[in-house]
Design an enzyme around this catalytic site. Sequence first.
Site, PDB file in Angstrom:
ATOM      1  N   ASN A   1      41.002  43.460  35.539  1.00  0.00           N
ATOM      2  CA  ASN A   1      40.935  43.510  36.997  1.00  0.00           C
ATOM      3  C   ASN A   1      40.085  42.389  37.599  1.00  0.00           C
ATOM      4  O   ASN A   1      40.339  41.971  38.725  1.00  0.00           O
ATOM      5  CB  ASN A   1      40.356  44.867  37.421  1.00  0.00           C
ATOM      6  CG  ASN A   1      39.960  44.898  38.874  1.00  0.00           C
ATOM      7  OD1 ASN A   1      40.810  44.903  39.763  1.00  0.00           O
ATOM      8  ND2 ASN A   1      38.661  44.920  39.140  1.00  0.00           N
TER       9      ASN A   1
ATOM     10  N   ASP B   1      29.918  38.301  31.160  1.00  0.00           N
ATOM     11  CA  ASP B   1      30.849  37.385  31.815  1.00  0.00           C
ATOM     12  C   ASP B   1      32.062  37.209  30.914  1.00  0.00           C
ATOM     13  O   ASP B   1      31.981  36.550  29.875  1.00  0.00           O
ATOM     14  CB  ASP B   1      30.162  36.047  32.077  1.00  0.00           C
ATOM     15  CG  ASP B   1      31.059  35.059  32.815  1.00  0.00           C
ATOM     16  OD1 ASP B   1      32.223  35.406  33.101  1.00  0.00           O
ATOM     17  OD2 ASP B   1      30.588  33.938  33.099  1.00  0.00           O
TER      18      ASP B   1
ATOM     19  N   LYS C   1      47.451  34.236  39.296  1.00  0.00           N
ATOM     20  CA  LYS C   1      48.019  35.582  39.369  1.00  0.00           C
ATOM     21  C   LYS C   1      49.487  35.593  38.942  1.00  0.00           C
ATOM     22  O   LYS C   1      49.952  36.525  38.270  1.00  0.00           O
ATOM     23  CB  LYS C   1      47.858  36.142  40.782  1.00  0.00           C
ATOM     24  CG  LYS C   1      46.407  36.433  41.141  1.00  0.00           C
ATOM     25  CD  LYS C   1      45.783  37.436  40.175  1.00  0.00           C
ATOM     26  CE  LYS C   1      44.422  37.898  40.605  1.00  0.00           C
ATOM     27  NZ  LYS C   1      43.860  38.947  39.719  1.00  0.00           N
TER      28      LYS C   1
ATOM     29  N   TYR D   1      44.234  30.144  43.017  1.00  0.00           N
ATOM     30  CA  TYR D   1      44.202  31.604  42.846  1.00  0.00           C
ATOM     31  C   TYR D   1      45.608  32.160  42.635  1.00  0.00           C
ATOM     32  O   TYR D   1      45.854  32.927  41.693  1.00  0.00           O
ATOM     33  CB  TYR D   1      43.565  32.252  44.076  1.00  0.00           C
ATOM     34  CG  TYR D   1      43.577  33.764  44.033  1.00  0.00           C
ATOM     35  CD1 TYR D   1      42.583  34.464  43.354  1.00  0.00           C
ATOM     36  CD2 TYR D   1      44.565  34.490  44.689  1.00  0.00           C
ATOM     37  CE1 TYR D   1      42.591  35.851  43.312  1.00  0.00           C
ATOM     38  CE2 TYR D   1      44.577  35.878  44.656  1.00  0.00           C
ATOM     39  CZ  TYR D   1      43.590  36.553  43.966  1.00  0.00           C
ATOM     40  OH  TYR D   1      43.608  37.920  43.915  1.00  0.00           O
ATOM     41  N   GLY D   2      46.540  31.788  43.504  1.00  0.00           N
ATOM     42  CA  GLY D   2      47.898  32.303  43.395  1.00  0.00           C
ATOM     43  C   GLY D   2      48.556  31.943  42.081  1.00  0.00           C
ATOM     44  O   GLY D   2      49.281  32.754  41.494  1.00  0.00           O
TER      45      GLY D   2
END
Length: 258
Positions: free
Chosen positions: A90, A63, A158, A154-155
């Site tokens: 990734n 992990d 990123k 999440y956004g």
Amino acid sequence: MGDISGSLEGKCVVITGGGTGIGRATAHRFAAEGAQVLVTGRTAARLEEAAAAYPSISAFAADGAAADGPERIVEAAVRRLGRIDVLVNNAAITRPAALGTIDRRTAEEQIATNLLAPLFLAQAALPHLASARGTIVNVSSNPPSYGWPDNSVYGSTKVALDFLTATWAVELAPKGVRVVSVAPGITATPVMAHAGFTREQIAALGEGLTERIPLGRIAQPGEIAWWIVNVARPEAGYLTGTVVRVDGGLSVAAGQRT
């Protein structure tokens, strides 16, 4: 960028989230071109399935978001591969929720997996990457210039990953290490299934999103893997600090496809 025969022969590559989707496709493409690959992630069975396709791929379950995860991954990579030429950050998770319904623990899990794990894995791998004059490829996603309902956590991770790409590119250039983001658009991966969505829900989401993509379709993992592999080639040695968007035109579309 065409395929350059033999340019990746003997390169040693670490790919997080390598058991499924883009990570698996990337591992297979690197291996097909002569690289030695370590795929890592949380689920041993998926990693072993990905590794079974090529003898040059090995699997290591860990992990990356755990406190000792990055060091364990780097130790395993050096032990099995001997060096690290390319690090592909990734692995990511998404847990969609609108503001007002965001669970703190779930948000922290996304931040740890999507942002902190790549940061500390790159830091742990840096001495080896510097020795190899290697490359970090951060797999990001959406641009910062438009909102994405239900995906604020999440956004944000990123967008932050792309900022790390720009910053690290400047910091690490004197060490000979390049850093590039590859930012996929909507891609056919298991990420939504892993988030708990049903097959019917995923299909409905896909139909709605496809209408907004100028090229009119969702990407396949291999199409994203092609770019990850190519930005890591020695022939791409003057490319650093940039975000390569592979999204069918989604990020530049002003509304729906006509």
